[in-house]
Write a protein that holds these residues in place. Structure first.
Motif, PDB file in Angstrom:
ATOM      1  N   PRO A  68     -28.372  17.849  19.394  1.00  0.00           N
ATOM      2  CA  PRO A  68     -29.806  17.723  19.104  1.00  0.00           C
ATOM      3  C   PRO A  68     -30.642  17.469  20.369  1.00  0.00           C
ATOM      4  CG  PRO A  68     -28.530  16.493  17.500  1.00  0.00           C
ATOM      5  CD  PRO A  68     -27.575  16.938  18.573  1.00  0.00           C
ATOM      6  N   ARG A  71     -30.808  20.665  22.475  1.00  0.00           N
ATOM      7  CA  ARG A  71     -31.764  21.625  21.892  1.00  0.00           C
ATOM      8  C   ARG A  71     -33.198  21.238  22.233  1.00  0.00           C
ATOM      9  NH1 ARG A  71     -28.224  21.531  16.910  1.00  0.00           N
ATOM     10  NH2 ARG A  71     -26.954  23.381  17.176  1.00  0.00           N
ATOM     11  N   ARG A  72     -33.498  19.936  22.141  1.00  0.00           N
ATOM     12  CA  ARG A  72     -34.858  19.478  22.475  1.00  0.00           C
ATOM     13  C   ARG A  72     -35.181  19.767  23.944  1.00  0.00           C
ATOM     14  NH1 ARG A  72     -33.298  15.128  19.347  1.00  0.00           N
ATOM     15  NH2 ARG A  72     -32.911  13.823  21.187  1.00  0.00           N
TER      16      ARG A  72
END
Length: 129
Positions: A68, A71-72
């Motif tokens: 996560p 991805r950010r």
């Protein structure tokens, strides 16, 4: 949904060759990439259940925790790099890059974030913007 999403976490247990094909990279490059990821504790190679000659690739728990954030960071970087382009320019850039990829034998594919830019530009053009 970048390459890792369409590759590793979208295809747990895929073979090295399947991942190389999905990412559009040479199998020798894939081996080096997986060696590095394995050294970092992010993937595991296991015998492929259907083909004893192949390895199946699986993400580790550490990798699942990092995805996560990765991805950010990738999305943030993409936004920074493309900040000077409006939605229709992003669509044009994608089209040109895709033509280059097609011409050089690379796998087709579009990052979902850029797909949304494409939809926005298309909607804007049809609305008369």
């Amino acid at each position: 949904m970048g390459p890792l999403r369409t590759g590793l976490d979208g295809g747990e247990g895929s073979s090295q060759q399947q991942l190389a094909d999905a990412l559009g990279i040479h199998r020798k490059v894939m081996v080096g990439l997986l060696d590095d990821l394995e050294q970092r504790g992010l993937v595991q190679r296991r015998r492929h259940p259907a083909d004893r000659r192949a390895h199946a690739i699986y993400l580790t728990d550490v990798a699942r925790e990092l995805l996560p954030r990765a991805r950010r960071v990738a999305d943030q970087h993409e936004d920074e790099v493309l900040a000077a382009l409006d939605a229709s320019e992003r669509v044009a850039l994608i089209a040109v890059l895709q033509r280059i990829a097609d011409n050089t034998g690379n796998s087709p594919g579009v990052h979902p974030g850029l797909q949304s830019a494409s939809r926005s530009a298309t909607a804007g053009a049809s609305a008369g913007e």
